[in-house]
Design a protein around this motif. Structure first.
Motif, PDB file in Angstrom:
ATOM      1  N   PHE A  87       0.832  -1.212   0.000  1.00 46.52           N
ATOM      2  CA  PHE A  87       0.000   0.000   0.000  1.00 46.52           C
ATOM      3  C   PHE A  87       0.863   1.257   0.000  1.00 46.52           C
ATOM      4  O   PHE A  87       0.639   2.186  -0.777  1.00 46.52           O
ATOM      5  N   LEU A  88       1.874   1.286   0.889  1.00 46.38           N
ATOM      6  CA  LEU A  88       2.754   2.447   0.951  1.00 46.38           C
ATOM      7  C   LEU A  88       3.597   2.579  -0.328  1.00 46.38           C
ATOM      8  O   LEU A  88       3.929   3.694  -0.746  1.00 46.38           O
ATOM      9  N   THR A  89       3.924   1.445  -0.939  1.00 47.57           N
ATOM     10  CA  THR A  89       4.649   1.488  -2.212  1.00 47.57           C
ATOM     11  C   THR A  89       3.798   2.150  -3.285  1.00 47.57           C
ATOM     12  O   THR A  89       4.280   2.998  -4.042  1.00 47.57           O
ATOM     13  N   PHE A  90       2.518   1.778  -3.338  1.00 55.39           N
ATOM     14  CA  PHE A  90       1.592   2.391  -4.306  1.00 55.39           C
ATOM     15  C   PHE A  90       1.455   3.892  -4.035  1.00 55.39           C
ATOM     16  O   PHE A  90       1.513   4.707  -4.949  1.00 55.39           O
ATOM     17  N   PHE A  91       1.309   4.234  -2.765  1.00 53.22           N
ATOM     18  CA  PHE A  91       1.214   5.649  -2.365  1.00 53.22           C
ATOM     19  C   PHE A  91       2.466   6.402  -2.806  1.00 53.22           C
ATOM     20  O   PHE A  91       2.385   7.492  -3.379  1.00 53.22           O
ATOM     21  N   ASN A  92       3.637   5.813  -2.549  1.00 55.01           N
ATOM     22  CA  ASN A  92       4.910   6.454  -2.871  1.00 55.01           C
ATOM     23  C   ASN A  92       5.107   6.633  -4.379  1.00 55.01           C
ATOM     24  O   ASN A  92       5.728   7.599  -4.823  1.00 55.01           O
ATOM     25  N   CYS A  93       4.555   5.712  -5.154  1.00 60.49           N
ATOM     26  CA  CYS A  93       4.657   5.821  -6.612  1.00 60.49           C
ATOM     27  C   CYS A  93       3.667   6.836  -7.173  1.00 60.49           C
ATOM     28  O   CYS A  93       3.986   7.569  -8.110  1.00 60.49           O
ATOM     29  N   MET A  94       2.450   6.873  -6.615  1.00 57.51           N
ATOM     30  CA  MET A  94       1.369   7.668  -7.209  1.00 57.51           C
ATOM     31  C   MET A  94       1.318   9.116  -6.747  1.00 57.51           C
ATOM     32  O   MET A  94       1.298  10.039  -7.573  1.00 57.51           O
ATOM     33  N   VAL A  95       1.251   9.335  -5.449  1.00 59.37           N
ATOM     34  CA  VAL A  95       0.954  10.677  -4.926  1.00 59.37           C
ATOM     35  C   VAL A  95       1.990  11.727  -5.339  1.00 59.37           C
ATOM     36  O   VAL A  95       1.613  12.806  -5.805  1.00 59.37           O
ATOM     37  N   PRO A  96       3.298  11.452  -5.232  1.00 55.33           N
ATOM     38  CA  PRO A  96       4.265  12.471  -5.670  1.00 55.33           C
ATOM     39  C   PRO A  96       4.113  12.844  -7.146  1.00 55.33           C
ATOM     40  O   PRO A  96       4.258  14.008  -7.522  1.00 55.33           O
ATOM     41  N   ARG A  97       3.778  11.862  -7.999  1.00 55.33           N
ATOM     42  CA  ARG A  97       3.656  12.116  -9.438  1.00 55.33           C
ATOM     43  C   ARG A  97       2.377  12.869  -9.756  1.00 55.33           C
ATOM     44  O   ARG A  97       2.347  13.739 -10.642  1.00 55.33           O
ATOM     45  N   LEU A  98       1.296  12.543  -9.053  1.00 60.15           N
ATOM     46  CA  LEU A  98       0.041  13.300  -9.218  1.00 60.15           C
ATOM     47  C   LEU A  98       0.253  14.769  -8.850  1.00 60.15           C
ATOM     48  O   LEU A  98      -0.135  15.672  -9.597  1.00 60.15           O
ATOM     49  N   LEU A  99       0.882  14.986  -7.699  1.00 63.70           N
ATOM     50  CA  LEU A  99       1.151  16.358  -7.244  1.00 63.70           C
ATOM     51  C   LEU A  99       2.066  17.104  -8.205  1.00 63.70           C
ATOM     52  O   LEU A  99       1.846  18.277  -8.521  1.00 63.70           O
ATOM     53  N   MET A 100       3.111  16.418  -8.677  1.00 61.25           N
ATOM     54  CA  MET A 100       4.061  17.046  -9.596  1.00 61.25           C
ATOM     55  C   MET A 100       3.377  17.532 -10.864  1.00 61.25           C
ATOM     56  O   MET A 100       3.557  18.679 -11.286  1.00 61.25           O
ATOM     57  N   GLY A 101       2.570  16.678 -11.489  1.00 61.00           N
ATOM     58  CA  GLY A 101       1.890  17.061 -12.724  1.00 61.00           C
ATOM     59  C   GLY A 101       0.914  18.202 -12.527  1.00 61.00           C
ATOM     60  O   GLY A 101       0.874  19.159 -13.313  1.00 61.00           O
ATOM     61  N   TRP A 102       0.152  18.121 -11.457  1.00 60.05           N
ATOM     62  CA  TRP A 102      -0.861  19.144 -11.165  1.00 60.05           C
ATOM     63  C   TRP A 102      -0.209  20.493 -10.842  1.00 60.05           C
ATOM     64  O   TRP A 102      -0.574  21.531 -11.404  1.00 60.05           O
ATOM     65  N   LEU A 103       0.782  20.467  -9.947  1.00 60.17           N
ATOM     66  CA  LEU A 103       1.436  21.712  -9.528  1.00 60.17           C
ATOM     67  C   LEU A 103       2.270  22.336 -10.646  1.00 60.17           C
ATOM     68  O   LEU A 103       2.379  23.561 -10.733  1.00 60.17           O
ATOM     69  N   CYS A 104       2.834  21.511 -11.506  1.00 58.41           N
ATOM     70  CA  CYS A 104       3.579  22.032 -12.651  1.00 58.41           C
ATOM     71  C   CYS A 104       2.638  22.836 -13.558  1.00 58.41           C
ATOM     72  O   CYS A 104       2.994  23.924 -14.028  1.00 58.41           O
ATOM     73  N   GLY A 105       1.437  22.307 -13.787  1.00 58.62           N
ATOM     74  CA  GLY A 105       0.443  23.017 -14.589  1.00 58.62           C
ATOM     75  C   GLY A 105       0.000  24.311 -13.925  1.00 58.62           C
ATOM     76  O   GLY A 105      -0.158  25.343 -14.587  1.00 58.62           O
ATOM     77  N   LEU A 106      -0.210  24.265 -12.612  1.00 58.58           N
ATOM     78  CA  LEU A 106      -0.609  25.473 -11.874  1.00 58.58           C
ATOM     79  C   LEU A 106       0.494  26.524 -11.891  1.00 58.58           C
ATOM     80  O   LEU A 106       0.223  27.718 -12.053  1.00 58.58           O
ATOM     81  N   LEU A 107       1.737  26.073 -11.736  1.00 65.25           N
ATOM     82  CA  LEU A 107       2.858  27.012 -11.741  1.00 65.25           C
ATOM     83  C   LEU A 107       2.978  27.695 -13.103  1.00 65.25           C
ATOM     84  O   LEU A 107       3.158  28.915 -13.174  1.00 65.25           O
ATOM     85  N   TYR A 108       2.854  26.908 -14.162  1.00 58.74           N
ATOM     86  CA  TYR A 108       2.961  27.512 -15.493  1.00 58.74           C
ATOM     87  C   TYR A 108       1.841  28.532 -15.708  1.00 58.74           C
ATOM     88  O   TYR A 108       2.070  29.612 -16.243  1.00 58.74           O
ATOM     89  N   ARG A 109       0.644  28.190 -15.281  1.00 56.28           N
ATOM     90  CA  ARG A 109      -0.489  29.110 -15.422  1.00 56.28           C
ATOM     91  C   ARG A 109      -0.213  30.419 -14.673  1.00 56.28           C
ATOM     92  O   ARG A 109      -0.499  31.505 -15.168  1.00 56.28           O
TER      93      ARG A 109
END
Length: 197
Positions: A87-109
């Motif tokens: 479970f923590l492995t899935f969390f570690n793989c998913m959450v940082p990448r979700l945040l990175m993609g979303w925040l990168c888009g917000l930062l560019y905007r």
């Protein structure tokens, strides 16, 4: 309006396909010791810049999913973490990448309020994607697995900060330079092309 939505979906599907291809070829991950230099951040960043935070979130999720699948496909670190806590492995793989993609888009905007798609805005957002990916992944890794025997042995008595710098030093620099150069080189003309269309 309908053609714009179709165009966005086509670009999203294309970048998703690139992420999948990169995940299962040497183009996506370059394994160096237990960690990997990751280039899959690049299509996520391009999507976040050219299509916005929601696309960045979706593509970040694709990246995270591919990263999790790699745990079953020979990733040394991923396979060990999977045996410790799936479970923590899935969390570690998913959450940082979700945040990175979303925040990168917000930062560019936020950087592109003028709507001119400047090199500075595109380059800063591209670089930030790589830096956020490294920062979020390693922070999550330490929070989820820092107290495990495996990670304690990897640290070899070093404090957490020294360990992180040692682990991501070369990886982080290579990822940051790759994302800044390629992300900017692709996103800038793509933004121009999208506006013309």
């Amino acid at each position: 309006m309908k053609s714009t939505k179709v165009s966005t979906l086509v670009r999203l599907a294309l970048l998703s396909a690139i992420i999948v291809i990169m995940a299962f070829t040497p183009l996506g991950f370059l394994n160096v010791g237990p960690f990997a230099i990751t280039f899959i951040t690049i299509p996520v960043i391009i999507g976040a810049i050219t299509m916005g935070p929601t696309a960045g979130l979706f593509l970040g999720g694709m990246f995270g999913l591919m990263s999790f699948i790699q745990c079953f496909q020979g990733s040394l670190l991923g396979s060990v973490l999977l045996t410790i806590n799936p479970f923590l492995t899935f969390f570690n793989c998913m959450v940082p990448r979700l945040l990175m993609g979303w925040l990168c888009g917000l930062l560019y905007r936020a950087l592109n309020r003028s709507g001119k798609d400047s090199i500075a805005a595109v380059g800063t957002a591209s670089l930030s994607g790589a830096l956020m990916n490294t920062l979020f992944f390693m922070t999550s890794f330490i929070l989820c697995f820092g107290n495990t025997e495996y990670v304690q042995n990897m640290q070899g008595g070093m404090n957490v900060f020294a360990f992180l710098v040692g682990m991501v030093g070369i990886n982080g620099v290579v990822e940051a330079v790759s994302c800044a150069v390629i992300g900017t080189a692709v996103s800038k003309p793509l933004l121009k092309f999208i506006k013309k269309g």
